[in-house]
Write a protein that holds these residues in place. Structure first.
Motif, PDB file in Angstrom:
ATOM      1  N   ARG A 136       0.808  -1.224   0.000  1.00  0.00           N
ATOM      2  CA  ARG A 136       0.000   0.000   0.000  1.00  0.00           C
ATOM      3  C   ARG A 136       0.839   1.272   0.000  1.00  0.00           C
ATOM      4  O   ARG A 136       0.458   2.277  -0.608  1.00  0.00           O
ATOM      5  CB  ARG A 136      -0.944  -0.020   1.218  1.00  0.00           C
ATOM      6  N   VAL A 137       1.997   1.229   0.656  1.00  0.00           N
ATOM      7  CA  VAL A 137       2.810   2.440   0.730  1.00  0.00           C
ATOM      8  C   VAL A 137       3.270   2.882  -0.658  1.00  0.00           C
ATOM      9  O   VAL A 137       3.514   4.073  -0.893  1.00  0.00           O
ATOM     10  CB  VAL A 137       4.028   2.222   1.663  1.00  0.00           C
ATOM     11  N   TRP A 138       3.332   1.936  -1.607  1.00  0.00           N
ATOM     12  CA  TRP A 138       3.693   2.310  -2.971  1.00  0.00           C
ATOM     13  C   TRP A 138       2.599   3.109  -3.668  1.00  0.00           C
ATOM     14  O   TRP A 138       2.846   3.765  -4.683  1.00  0.00           O
ATOM     15  CB  TRP A 138       4.068   1.066  -3.774  1.00  0.00           C
ATOM     16  N   THR A 140       1.179   5.671  -2.155  1.00  0.00           N
ATOM     17  CA  THR A 140       1.604   7.030  -1.821  1.00  0.00           C
ATOM     18  C   THR A 140       2.786   7.447  -2.693  1.00  0.00           C
ATOM     19  O   THR A 140       2.861   8.597  -3.151  1.00  0.00           O
ATOM     20  CB  THR A 140       1.994   7.117  -0.329  1.00  0.00           C
ATOM     21  N   VAL A 141       3.691   6.513  -2.949  1.00  0.00           N
ATOM     22  CA  VAL A 141       4.826   6.798  -3.834  1.00  0.00           C
ATOM     23  C   VAL A 141       4.321   7.148  -5.238  1.00  0.00           C
ATOM     24  O   VAL A 141       4.817   8.086  -5.885  1.00  0.00           O
ATOM     25  CB  VAL A 141       5.797   5.606  -3.901  1.00  0.00           C
ATOM     26  N   GLN A 262       2.874  14.272   1.258  1.00  0.00           N
ATOM     27  CA  GLN A 262       2.689  12.834   1.048  1.00  0.00           C
ATOM     28  C   GLN A 262       3.889  12.026   1.564  1.00  0.00           C
ATOM     29  O   GLN A 262       3.730  10.930   2.096  1.00  0.00           O
ATOM     30  CB  GLN A 262       2.466  12.553  -0.442  1.00  0.00           C
ATOM     31  N   GLU A 265       3.419  11.624   5.163  1.00  0.00           N
ATOM     32  CA  GLU A 265       2.446  10.568   5.482  1.00  0.00           C
ATOM     33  C   GLU A 265       3.147   9.237   5.713  1.00  0.00           C
ATOM     34  O   GLU A 265       2.881   8.536   6.700  1.00  0.00           O
ATOM     35  CB  GLU A 265       1.465  10.394   4.313  1.00  0.00           C
ATOM     36  N   THR A 266       4.043   8.882   4.803  1.00  0.00           N
ATOM     37  CA  THR A 266       4.692   7.575   4.897  1.00  0.00           C
ATOM     38  C   THR A 266       5.567   7.476   6.144  1.00  0.00           C
ATOM     39  O   THR A 266       5.711   6.401   6.729  1.00  0.00           O
ATOM     40  CB  THR A 266       5.557   7.306   3.654  1.00  0.00           C
ATOM     41  N   ILE A 269       3.341   7.287   9.568  1.00  0.00           N
ATOM     42  CA  ILE A 269       2.714   5.980   9.778  1.00  0.00           C
ATOM     43  C   ILE A 269       3.590   5.132  10.711  1.00  0.00           C
ATOM     44  O   ILE A 269       3.093   4.403  11.574  1.00  0.00           O
ATOM     45  CB  ILE A 269       2.502   5.258   8.431  1.00  0.00           C
ATOM     46  N   GLY A 319       1.383  15.106   7.540  1.00  0.00           N
ATOM     47  CA  GLY A 319       1.428  13.654   7.731  1.00  0.00           C
ATOM     48  C   GLY A 319       0.847  13.248   9.065  1.00  0.00           C
ATOM     49  O   GLY A 319       0.109  12.264   9.164  1.00  0.00           O
ATOM     50  N   ASP A 323      -2.603  11.068   9.059  1.00  0.00           N
ATOM     51  CA  ASP A 323      -2.445   9.678   9.507  1.00  0.00           C
ATOM     52  C   ASP A 323      -2.990   9.436  10.909  1.00  0.00           C
ATOM     53  O   ASP A 323      -3.665   8.438  11.157  1.00  0.00           O
ATOM     54  CB  ASP A 323      -0.965   9.273   9.482  1.00  0.00           C
TER      55      ASP A 323
END
Length: 461
Positions: A136-138, A140-141, A262, A265-266, A269, A319, A323
């Motif tokens: 899922r983190v990809w 955001t990428v 963004q 955000e990662t 988390i 973020g 989050d």
């Protein structure tokens, strides 16, 4: 091909096709089309309107009749078709309806992509809890990559942003047809009532004072998210009308600056387990709300020169704002409902934030900015005073030309031009977030429970 890699590529493209235009569409709306703010607010509301019913309807279709990956592919191909048509629209009213159709196709694909990932991971005996987050983190990428591409190719104010998204969505639709089959589960009982089928039984939770209060505040906070998505990039871009900022990195690469949000955000988390264990769910929610206060307040006083750190820090705290509330709110719902209503309650939480909250935030902010924070100018001198320069500066003249305005011999314009008072816009949003934070802290009575502690421990492990 490795299953996890295939799902990672799907996740990357899923948010790439959104990020290519979501943050930059305001530049197209205000800078290229010169349409007004009230109507722009309605454009962002289309995401909320679509989120109210489309994910539920497509979920039922995927559960009962059509393979999820095929439905997912069809929706992205249709979404691509609408994006290709968008640049041909010359009326703001027509643009609203076309965008609404686009969002009806796109918004349900977010939940469908999760469903496809879960089903595929389980069918291949992989651990959903362990393997899904890195996939899922990809997403955001992908969102960040799309923002960078749109900016670096010089398309943040052009119709090409829709073509970038459209081509990518079409390719994703074709690619989705090659994903592992996710057949209908047919778990929905034929005897289930319409309320049960649509997941509307969760609305009974409003009978509980604490749950009702939580959902109402979720809606108001959901509105805050739309404010920075809708106006953040165009706010930074409009510093180009001030000569001392016109050539700054922030103006030229405003979308890249916004992408810090963004990236943040990662990173945040990863910090959630620590904060939840240390402070508990309610305090983490309040921390998230205070982060929104700082998000808007820092924007209000930031600029691309001496106060650039404020703009960057505003993007960093985003973020935490985004989050912390989403995760802590989801945990609160998880630990405050029964197994029978839990899934519906989670759906209701998303509906209140991304549905009703998005509609509320988009429509009200658009109306408010247009009515109270848009200044009208009728002559060169008054406009030059606003931008803080001489009437002959090239940036001012360029802006006037972009507006399709001519300067008469007496120094007046042949029609009124408008500029937004961004300082007071962001200050009003700051006050809005602060009021929500204080009211939530005072009204939402909640003690840390054993169930919450167990859920937090599960996250930590």
């Amino acid at each position: 091909m490795n299953v996890k890699f295939r799902l990672t590529l799907m996740s990357f493209l899923q948010f790439f096709v959104w990020g290519a235009w979501l943050i930059t569409i305001a530049n197209y709306w205000f800078g290229t089309k010169h349409w007004d703010g009230t109507q722009f607010g309605a454009i962002f509301a289309t995401m909320g309107f679509a989120s109210l019913f489309m994910p539920t309807l497509t979920g039922i279709i995927a559960d009962k009749w059509i393979n999820a990956e095929r439905l997912y592919a069809l929706l992205h191909i249709l979404y691509a078709g609408v994006l290709f048509y968008l640049p041909q629209v010359e009326s703001p009213n027509a643009f609203f309806w076309v965008m609404l159709v686009a969002m009806c196709f796109y918004m349900p694909t977010i939940s469908l992509s999760n469903s496809i990932s879960y089903t595929t991971l389980k069918s291949t005996n992989l651990d959903v809890v362990k393997d899904f987050p890195p996939i899922r983190v990809w997403g955001t990428v992908g969102f960040i990559a799309a923002m960078w591409i749109t900016n670096l190719t010089g398309n943040k104010a052009s119709a090409n942003q829709f073509y970038i998204a459209g081509i990518s969505a079409f390719l994703l639709g074709i690619y989705a047809l090659s994903l592992p089959k996710c057949k209908p589960s047919k778990l929905i009982s034929e005897k289930a009532s319409l309320m049960q089928t649509l997941g509307l039984e969760a609305f009974k939770l409003f009978a509980n004072y604490k749950m009702a209060l939580f959902f109402i505040f979720s809606m108001f906070l959901g509105g805050a998210l739309q404010l920075t998505n809708a106006y953040g990039d165009v706010y930074l871009d409009e510093f180009k009308h001030f000569p001392k900022y016109a050539e700054s990195f922030v103006v030229q690469y405003s979308t890249i600056i916004m992408s810090i949000s963004q990236v943040s955000e990662t990173l945040f988390i990863l910090a959630i387990p620590f904060f939840l264990k240390r402070f508990g769910i309610k305090k983490v929610m309040i921390i998230a709300m205070m982060a929104w206060v700082f998000r808007f307040g820092l924007f209000a006083y930031g600029d691309p020169a001496g106060n650039l750190w404020m703009i960057v820090l505003s993007c960093v705290v985003y973020g935490m704002a985004f989050d912390f509330f989403n995760i802590s709110g989801s945990l609160f719902v998880e630990t405050s409902t029964t197994a029978k209503t839990r899934s519906s309650a989670q759906g209701l939480f998303m509906m209140m934030t991304n549905g009703f909250g998005a509609v509320f935030g988009s429509l009200v902010s658009g109306w408010m900015i247009d009515k109270y924070f848009t200044k009208a100018f009728t002559d060169v001198q008054s406009t030059s005073l606003f931008v803080g320069s001489e009437p002959t500066n090239t940036h001012l003249l360029k802006y006037i030309k972009e507006q399709g305005v001519s300067i008469l011999n007496n120094g007046t314009f042949d029609k009124t031009i408008y500029m937004k008072d961004w300082h007071h816009i962001w200050l009003s949003f700051t006050v809005y977030a602060l009021v929500i934070t204080v009211l939530f802290a005072l009204l939402f009575k909640h003690k840390h429970t054993r169930a919450e502690q167990q859920a937090i421990e599960a996250i930590n492990h």
